[in-house]
Design a protein around this motif. Structure first.
Motif, PDB file in Angstrom:
ATOM      1  N   GLU A   7     -17.937  13.970  -6.390  1.00 20.11           N
ATOM      2  CA  GLU A   7     -18.960  14.760  -7.087  1.00 20.11           C
ATOM      3  C   GLU A   7     -20.342  14.163  -6.859  1.00 20.11           C
ATOM      4  O   GLU A   7     -21.320  14.896  -6.641  1.00 20.11           O
ATOM      5  N   ALA A  53     -23.490  15.957  -4.894  1.00 20.24           N
ATOM      6  CA  ALA A  53     -24.816  16.129  -5.488  1.00 20.24           C
ATOM      7  C   ALA A  53     -25.898  15.512  -4.607  1.00 20.24           C
ATOM      8  O   ALA A  53     -26.970  16.095  -4.418  1.00 20.24           O
ATOM      9  N   GLU A  74     -26.605  17.794  -1.699  1.00 20.48           N
ATOM     10  CA  GLU A  74     -26.920  19.169  -2.096  1.00 20.48           C
ATOM     11  C   GLU A  74     -25.766  20.143  -1.821  1.00 20.48           C
ATOM     12  O   GLU A  74     -25.935  21.208  -1.243  1.00 20.48           O
ATOM     13  N   TYR A  75     -24.585  19.724  -2.227  1.00 20.01           N
ATOM     14  CA  TYR A  75     -23.417  20.600  -2.290  1.00 20.01           C
ATOM     15  C   TYR A  75     -22.962  20.645  -3.749  1.00 20.01           C
ATOM     16  O   TYR A  75     -23.348  19.786  -4.557  1.00 20.01           O
ATOM     17  N   ARG A  76     -22.115  21.612  -4.055  1.00 19.35           N
ATOM     18  CA  ARG A  76     -21.490  21.674  -5.374  1.00 19.35           C
ATOM     19  C   ARG A  76     -20.026  22.020  -5.201  1.00 19.35           C
ATOM     20  O   ARG A  76     -19.641  22.684  -4.240  1.00 19.35           O
ATOM     21  N   GLU A  93     -25.181  30.697  -2.157  1.00 20.96           N
ATOM     22  CA  GLU A  93     -24.020  30.158  -2.858  1.00 20.96           C
ATOM     23  C   GLU A  93     -22.942  29.715  -1.873  1.00 20.96           C
ATOM     24  O   GLU A  93     -22.322  28.659  -2.047  1.00 20.96           O
ATOM     25  N   LEU A 100     -21.439  25.840  -1.990  1.00 23.22           N
ATOM     26  CA  LEU A 100     -20.187  25.553  -2.697  1.00 23.22           C
ATOM     27  C   LEU A 100     -19.064  25.105  -1.762  1.00 23.22           C
ATOM     28  O   LEU A 100     -18.873  25.641  -0.677  1.00 23.22           O
TER      29      LEU A 100
END
Length: 285
Positions: free
Chosen positions: A210, A214, A217-219, A271, A275
């Motif tokens: 995680e 971050a 710059e990914y989620r 998105e 993601l």
């Protein structure tokens, strides 16, 4: 063409962080709660000792050299680097930089060359931390005429003769480091304490992914966190398990699969570019 000395001198060194900033970076590391407590105890002891000296009182003189034990990828090098920065912020070390070496950097092929190499590594670390990874390799079980012993003997003498100049941290697997500490009568007495780095739990490995996401710059998309938790729980945890390194490699594999998945999409949405989904997880090793 290599830059000359004058050009190199124009490159500014990065500004040193304050002690509070470095401690905040230590606290921000995933897991390692016992390690953080041990390091903070050492720092508190040194800090209060400085205050006692200023007040004209006798100060405890803790040995600052440390033994880090644990599996690969558990943050030993990172903590060693932060420890050096903290000691520099307290004025205990002049620079606080980290010089990382292993057996190949210290042990020569000819009589006398090992002492020279070890001295050179020690000199590079003056004012900072000499971090010897897999230090047990200097004391193999079937040593015979191995020159690793010469490196240990040289190191012990340098630590005694220049005890204020360099902090030495030796690191490696727990059982093997016990053999290293028994390799020379002076070795164990030079190190103040042993700090054990435990393996990361599956939940901590998820937190590392995680944090990596971050930073880049990914989620994680819906259900991806749960899928990762199951992935890390099922991952084999044998001697070759990489801990935090395994988490970072998993994240790198995920962004590669994400790229392959989107490469042939004409106009991916914001998105979709952001993601990561369960299908981006690699196969278990």
């Amino acid at each position: 063409q290599r830059p000359g000395a004058a050009e190199q001198a124009l490159v500014p060194e990065p500004p040193a962080r304050t002690g509070d900033e470095v401690l905040a970076a230590l606290d921000a590391l995933v897991g390692l709660e016992g390690v953080k407590r041990e390091v903070r105890t050492l720092i508190d002891l040194i800090s209060v000792g400085r205050r006692r000296e200023k007040a004209g009182l006798k100060a405890p003189s803790p040995r600052r050299h440390l033994v880090f034990t644990g599996s690969p990828g558990t943050g030993k090098t990172t903590v060693a680097r932060l420890y050096g920065e903290i000691l520099a912020s307290l004025g205990v070390l002049e620079r606080g930089h980290l010089v990382e070496v292993s057996r190949v950097d210290l042990v020569g092929e000819h009589i006398g060359s090992t002492a020279i190499r070890t001295q050179e590594a020690f000199d590079r670390a003056r004012g900072g931390v000499l971090f010897i990874d897999e230090a047990y390799a200097l004391a193999p079980e079937d040593a015979g005429r191995d020159f690793g012993r010469e490196a240990i003997d040289t190191l012990v003498k340098l630590m005694e003769d220049h005890r204020e100049a360099v902090v030495v941290i030796v690191a490696g697997y727990t059982a093997e480091m016990e053999r290293f500490l028994a390799s020379n009568p002076g070795v164990a007495s030079r190190f103040s304490r042993t700090i054990t780095f435990g393996d990361y739990t599956s939940a901590e490995l998820l937190r590392i992914v995680e944090a990596q996401a971050a930073e880049h710059e990914y989620r994680l998309g819906e259900d991806t966190g749960e899928a990762l938790l199951k992935f890390f729980t099922a991952m084999p945890k044998g001697p070759a398990f990489g801990n935090g390194r395994a988490a970072r490699q998993t994240f790198e594999a995920m962004i590669e699969r994400h790229a392959v998945r989107l490469a042939h999409v004409d106009e991916p949405t914001h998105e979709e570019l952001l993601l990561l989904y369960p299908e981006d997880l690699p196969e278990l090793p």
